[in-house]
Design a protein around this motif. Structure first.
Motif, PDB file in Angstrom:
ATOM      1  N   PHE A 293       0.834  -1.188   0.000  1.00 40.55           N
ATOM      2  CA  PHE A 293       0.000   0.000   0.000  1.00 40.55           C
ATOM      3  C   PHE A 293       0.878   1.251   0.000  1.00 40.55           C
ATOM      4  O   PHE A 293       1.921   1.308   0.668  1.00 40.55           O
ATOM      5  N   ALA A 294       0.431   2.252  -0.757  1.00 38.36           N
ATOM      6  CA  ALA A 294       1.115   3.546  -0.784  1.00 38.36           C
ATOM      7  C   ALA A 294       0.062   4.634  -0.766  1.00 38.36           C
ATOM      8  O   ALA A 294      -1.102   4.410  -1.138  1.00 38.36           O
ATOM      9  N   ALA A 295       0.456   5.818  -0.295  1.00 37.14           N
ATOM     10  CA  ALA A 295      -0.474   6.942  -0.284  1.00 37.14           C
ATOM     11  C   ALA A 295      -1.006   7.183  -1.690  1.00 37.14           C
ATOM     12  O   ALA A 295      -0.233   7.229  -2.657  1.00 37.14           O
ATOM     13  N   ALA A 296      -2.319   7.311  -1.820  1.00 36.12           N
ATOM     14  CA  ALA A 296      -2.937   7.501  -3.138  1.00 36.12           C
ATOM     15  C   ALA A 296      -2.601   8.877  -3.689  1.00 36.12           C
ATOM     16  O   ALA A 296      -2.451   9.853  -2.944  1.00 36.12           O
ATOM     17  N   ASP A 297      -2.471   8.927  -5.013  1.00 33.75           N
ATOM     18  CA  ASP A 297      -2.244  10.209  -5.681  1.00 33.75           C
ATOM     19  C   ASP A 297      -3.425  11.131  -5.410  1.00 33.75           C
ATOM     20  O   ASP A 297      -4.584  10.766  -5.647  1.00 33.75           O
ATOM     21  N   ARG A 298      -3.140  12.326  -4.908  1.00 36.83           N
ATOM     22  CA  ARG A 298      -4.221  13.236  -4.512  1.00 36.83           C
ATOM     23  C   ARG A 298      -5.061  13.664  -5.708  1.00 36.83           C
ATOM     24  O   ARG A 298      -6.274  13.858  -5.585  1.00 36.83           O
ATOM     25  N   GLY A 299      -4.430  13.797  -6.868  1.00 36.82           N
ATOM     26  CA  GLY A 299      -5.191  14.151  -8.058  1.00 36.82           C
ATOM     27  C   GLY A 299      -6.216  13.094  -8.408  1.00 36.82           C
ATOM     28  O   GLY A 299      -7.356  13.411  -8.771  1.00 36.82           O
ATOM     29  N   ARG A 300      -5.821  11.816  -8.272  1.00 33.19           N
ATOM     30  CA  ARG A 300      -6.769  10.731  -8.550  1.00 33.19           C
ATOM     31  C   ARG A 300      -7.888  10.730  -7.533  1.00 33.19           C
ATOM     32  O   ARG A 300      -9.064  10.545  -7.872  1.00 33.19           O
ATOM     33  N   VAL A 301      -7.548  10.926  -6.255  1.00 30.26           N
ATOM     34  CA  VAL A 301      -8.562  10.959  -5.209  1.00 30.26           C
ATOM     35  C   VAL A 301      -9.582  12.059  -5.490  1.00 30.26           C
ATOM     36  O   VAL A 301     -10.800  11.842  -5.428  1.00 30.26           O
ATOM     37  N   ASN A 302      -9.091  13.249  -5.820  1.00 31.85           N
ATOM     38  CA  ASN A 302      -9.997  14.367  -6.100  1.00 31.85           C
ATOM     39  C   ASN A 302     -10.893  14.077  -7.289  1.00 31.85           C
ATOM     40  O   ASN A 302     -12.076  14.446  -7.296  1.00 31.85           O
ATOM     41  N   GLN A 303     -10.334  13.421  -8.325  1.00 30.17           N
ATOM     42  CA  GLN A 303     -11.130  13.106  -9.505  1.00 30.17           C
ATOM     43  C   GLN A 303     -12.227  12.109  -9.164  1.00 30.17           C
ATOM     44  O   GLN A 303     -13.377  12.240  -9.614  1.00 30.17           O
ATOM     45  N   VAL A 304     -11.884  11.101  -8.357  1.00 28.59           N
ATOM     46  CA  VAL A 304     -12.876  10.106  -7.937  1.00 28.59           C
ATOM     47  C   VAL A 304     -14.004  10.778  -7.152  1.00 28.59           C
ATOM     48  O   VAL A 304     -15.189  10.492  -7.365  1.00 28.59           O
ATOM     49  N   LEU A 305     -13.635  11.696  -6.258  1.00 30.60           N
ATOM     50  CA  LEU A 305     -14.651  12.379  -5.453  1.00 30.60           C
ATOM     51  C   LEU A 305     -15.497  13.319  -6.304  1.00 30.60           C
ATOM     52  O   LEU A 305     -16.720  13.385  -6.153  1.00 30.60           O
ATOM     53  N   ASP A 306     -14.858  14.056  -7.231  1.00 28.55           N
ATOM     54  CA  ASP A 306     -15.599  14.998  -8.079  1.00 28.55           C
ATOM     55  C   ASP A 306     -16.573  14.276  -9.003  1.00 28.55           C
ATOM     56  O   ASP A 306     -17.694  14.750  -9.222  1.00 28.55           O
ATOM     57  N   ASP A 307     -16.142  13.146  -9.565  1.00 28.65           N
ATOM     58  CA  ASP A 307     -16.986  12.391 -10.496  1.00 28.65           C
ATOM     59  C   ASP A 307     -17.979  11.489  -9.772  1.00 28.65           C
ATOM     60  O   ASP A 307     -18.790  10.838 -10.419  1.00 28.65           O
ATOM     61  N   LYS A 308     -17.879  11.422  -8.444  1.00 24.59           N
ATOM     62  CA  LYS A 308     -18.686  10.496  -7.641  1.00 24.59           C
ATOM     63  C   LYS A 308     -18.515   9.062  -8.146  1.00 24.59           C
ATOM     64  O   LYS A 308     -19.468   8.266  -8.196  1.00 24.59           O
TER      65      LYS A 308
END
Length: 206
Positions: free
Chosen positions: A164-179
């Motif tokens: 496990f590694a810290a998730a890329d913040r850009g990917r996290v934000n995209q997942v949250l924005d797109d629901k």
């Protein structure tokens, strides 16, 4: 030139419902009193339009018109009659549990961290792949696709195939924005029943 354009707008407040973490019922559900009516289905909005032209003929007045229903192509997820849930309560539970509801919805829930302003009736954006968000302590191993959220650390992780590694913040934000985290109902074909429609017509008055 007697050109006319008419709009007809509609708004209906979403129905109040009760979510206890396992089942979604009417506003006066069987759960604790403080939970009754604790969620509300997303409000319904609609806008229709008519574009017309009147003119005189030797036979009387005539009108050419174009009716456009749902002119803004607003997507509204329908739930009446249980038309969304392919496998009953299990499908409904997966959908509801994937939403990031306000913390006040289930104030005594042991879960923490994955809160937001979602409402029943929210949906994953069209064409967006499902990305589960798994909450809790990190397991011994994982899968490459999902995100893993550790509430105590307020941190997202992803499995890289070996650790496990810290998730890329850009990917996290995209997942949250797109629901992308919303586990949509299995009956996708009956989720959105009112796409934009265009009708042409002629009216003659003698």
């Amino acid at each position: 030139g007697d050109w006319r354009i008419n709009f007809l707008g509609e708004w209906r407040e979403g129905v109040a419902m009760t979510w206890d973490g396992l089942s979604l019922t009417g506003a006066t559900g069987s759960g604790p009193r403080e939970l009754q009516g604790n969620v509300r289905w997303r409000d319904y909005y609609m806008l229709d339009m008519r574009f017309s032209k009147n003119f005189a003929t030797r036979f009387g007045s005539a009108q050419l018109f174009v009716d456009i229903t749902n002119v803004l192509n607003i997507r509204h997820m329908y739930h009446a009659g249980g038309n969304l849930w392919n496998s009953g309560d299990a499908d409904l539970q997966r959908y509801m549990q994937s939403l990031h509801l306000p913390k006040s919805t289930l104030p005594n829930s042991p879960d923490a961290g994955l809160y937001g302003d979602d409402q029943p009736g929210d949906y994953r954006k069209p064409g967006v792949a499902f990305v589960p968000i798994i909450q809790g302590a990190l397991p011994g191993s994982g899968e490459v696709g999902p995100l893993y959220y550790v509430p105590d650390e307020d941190q997202y992780y992803q499995w890289n195939g070996s650790s496990f590694a810290a998730a890329d913040r850009g990917r996290v934000n995209q997942v949250l924005d797109d629901k992308a985290y919303i586990n949509m109902p299995n009956r996708a074909s009956s989720a959105f029943l009112n796409p934009r429609n265009v009708f042409f017509g002629v009216r003659v008055s003698f």
